[in-house]
Write a protein that holds these residues in place. Structure first.
Motif, PDB file in Angstrom:
ATOM      1  N   GLU A 182      17.416 -27.522 -24.929  1.00 42.75           N
ATOM      2  CA  GLU A 182      17.497 -28.412 -26.089  1.00 42.75           C
ATOM      3  C   GLU A 182      18.825 -29.174 -26.101  1.00 42.75           C
ATOM      4  OE1 GLU A 182      16.351 -30.310 -29.608  1.00 42.75           O
ATOM      5  OE2 GLU A 182      15.165 -29.145 -28.171  1.00 42.75           O
ATOM      6  N   ILE A 183      19.907 -28.523 -25.748  1.00 41.02           N
ATOM      7  CA  ILE A 183      21.222 -29.174 -25.693  1.00 41.02           C
ATOM      8  C   ILE A 183      21.213 -30.267 -24.635  1.00 41.02           C
ATOM      9  CG2 ILE A 183      23.660 -28.823 -25.122  1.00 41.02           C
ATOM     10  CD1 ILE A 183      23.341 -25.985 -26.342  1.00 41.02           C
ATOM     11  N   ILE A 184      20.643 -29.979 -23.467  1.00 38.96           N
ATOM     12  CA  ILE A 184      20.562 -30.971 -22.384  1.00 38.96           C
ATOM     13  C   ILE A 184      19.704 -32.154 -22.811  1.00 38.96           C
ATOM     14  CG2 ILE A 184      19.662 -31.366 -20.053  1.00 38.96           C
ATOM     15  CD1 ILE A 184      20.482 -28.427 -19.455  1.00 38.96           C
ATOM     16  N   ARG A 185      18.580 -31.873 -23.509  1.00 37.77           N
ATOM     17  CA  ARG A 185      17.703 -32.951 -23.973  1.00 37.77           C
ATOM     18  C   ARG A 185      18.430 -33.841 -24.986  1.00 37.77           C
ATOM     19  NH1 ARG A 185      14.826 -34.311 -28.108  1.00 37.77           N
ATOM     20  NH2 ARG A 185      15.214 -32.411 -29.263  1.00 37.77           N
ATOM     21  N   GLN A 186      19.168 -33.238 -25.918  1.00 37.03           N
ATOM     22  CA  GLN A 186      19.902 -34.029 -26.906  1.00 37.03           C
ATOM     23  C   GLN A 186      20.975 -34.882 -26.237  1.00 37.03           C
ATOM     24  OE1 GLN A 186      21.340 -31.102 -29.667  1.00 37.03           O
ATOM     25  NE2 GLN A 186      19.354 -30.842 -30.667  1.00 37.03           N
ATOM     26  N   ASP A 187      21.658 -34.305 -25.244  1.00 36.87           N
ATOM     27  CA  ASP A 187      22.682 -35.049 -24.510  1.00 36.87           C
ATOM     28  C   ASP A 187      22.056 -36.229 -23.759  1.00 36.87           C
ATOM     29  OD1 ASP A 187      25.402 -35.413 -23.606  1.00 36.87           O
ATOM     30  OD2 ASP A 187      24.727 -34.665 -21.650  1.00 36.87           O
ATOM     31  N   PHE A 188      20.895 -35.974 -23.137  1.00 36.43           N
ATOM     32  CA  PHE A 188      20.202 -37.040 -22.413  1.00 36.43           C
ATOM     33  C   PHE A 188      19.805 -38.160 -23.350  1.00 36.43           C
ATOM     34  CE2 PHE A 188      16.087 -38.874 -21.239  1.00 36.43           C
ATOM     35  CZ  PHE A 188      16.417 -39.474 -20.034  1.00 36.43           C
ATOM     36  N   GLU A 189      19.251 -37.816 -24.518  1.00 36.45           N
ATOM     37  CA  GLU A 189      18.837 -38.845 -25.478  1.00 36.45           C
ATOM     38  C   GLU A 189      20.030 -39.645 -25.982  1.00 36.45           C
ATOM     39  OE1 GLU A 189      16.603 -36.842 -28.486  1.00 36.45           O
ATOM     40  OE2 GLU A 189      14.822 -36.644 -27.202  1.00 36.45           O
ATOM     41  N   ARG A 190      21.163 -38.968 -26.205  1.00 35.97           N
ATOM     42  CA  ARG A 190      22.365 -39.680 -26.672  1.00 35.97           C
ATOM     43  C   ARG A 190      22.857 -40.662 -25.614  1.00 35.97           C
ATOM     44  NH1 ARG A 190      27.388 -38.749 -25.583  1.00 35.97           N
ATOM     45  NH2 ARG A 190      26.992 -36.663 -24.785  1.00 35.97           N
ATOM     46  N   ARG A 191      22.935 -40.194 -24.359  1.00 32.76           N
ATOM     47  CA  ARG A 191      23.391 -41.079 -23.277  1.00 32.76           C
ATOM     48  C   ARG A 191      22.404 -42.218 -23.046  1.00 32.76           C
ATOM     49  NH1 ARG A 191      26.029 -37.270 -18.572  1.00 32.76           N
ATOM     50  NH2 ARG A 191      27.462 -36.161 -19.942  1.00 32.76           N
ATOM     51  N   ASN A 192      21.118 -41.906 -23.145  1.00 33.50           N
ATOM     52  CA  ASN A 192      20.096 -42.924 -22.947  1.00 33.50           C
ATOM     53  C   ASN A 192      20.216 -44.004 -24.013  1.00 33.50           C
ATOM     54  OD1 ASN A 192      17.873 -44.077 -21.699  1.00 33.50           O
ATOM     55  ND2 ASN A 192      16.423 -43.008 -23.028  1.00 33.50           N
ATOM     56  N   SER A 193      20.445 -43.610 -25.245  1.00 29.98           N
ATOM     57  CA  SER A 193      20.583 -44.584 -26.320  1.00 29.98           C
ATOM     58  C   SER A 193      21.851 -45.426 -26.131  1.00 29.98           C
ATOM     59  CB  SER A 193      20.553 -43.862 -27.651  1.00 29.98           C
ATOM     60  OG  SER A 193      21.694 -44.020 -28.390  1.00 29.98           O
ATOM     61  N   GLU A 194      22.939 -44.827 -25.642  1.00 33.14           N
ATOM     62  CA  GLU A 194      24.164 -45.588 -25.372  1.00 33.14           C
ATOM     63  C   GLU A 194      23.923 -46.617 -24.268  1.00 33.14           C
ATOM     64  OE1 GLU A 194      27.091 -42.646 -24.418  1.00 33.14           O
ATOM     65  OE2 GLU A 194      27.321 -41.980 -26.500  1.00 33.14           O
ATOM     66  N   LEU A 195      23.214 -46.212 -23.236  1.00 29.70           N
ATOM     67  CA  LEU A 195      22.920 -47.149 -22.145  1.00 29.70           C
ATOM     68  C   LEU A 195      21.992 -48.285 -22.613  1.00 29.70           C
ATOM     69  CD1 LEU A 195      22.421 -44.729 -19.122  1.00 29.70           C
ATOM     70  CD2 LEU A 195      24.284 -46.349 -19.470  1.00 29.70           C
ATOM     71  N   GLU A 196      21.036 -47.984 -23.459  1.00 27.23           N
ATOM     72  CA  GLU A 196      20.146 -49.019 -23.987  1.00 27.23           C
ATOM     73  C   GLU A 196      20.940 -50.031 -24.789  1.00 27.23           C
ATOM     74  OE1 GLU A 196      17.112 -46.978 -26.153  1.00 27.23           O
ATOM     75  OE2 GLU A 196      15.921 -46.566 -24.350  1.00 27.23           O
TER      76      GLU A 196
END
Length: 68
Positions: free
Chosen positions: A49-63
């Motif tokens: 869950e921590i990895i998924r939240q980190d991925f979503e945060r980074r993905n949103s920053e890149l978008e």
């Protein structure tokens, strides 16, 4: 020389007293101050869950960067 074997003579009253005596040393929770156990628990996210939240945060920053 003869030995006398004498067994323990325990009466029901003695057994009851002995049980109470031992249990009197154990503190009992007071009913007035009882709180639900949920108040003391907290949710700890799993590693996935921590990895998924980190991925979503980074993905949103890149978008956001791509959008600019």
């Amino acid at each position: 020389m003869k030995r006398l074997a004498v067994g323990l003579m325990t009466t029901p009253e003695y057994i009851e007293w002995w049980g109470r005596r031992i249990n009197d040393n154990i503190p009992k929770p007071s009913q007035g101050d009882s709180q639900p156990i949920e108040k003391h628990l907290r949710v700890v996210p799993s590693e996935l869950e921590i990895i998924r939240q980190d991925f979503e945060r980074r993905n949103s920053e890149l978008e956001k960067k791509i959008g600019q």
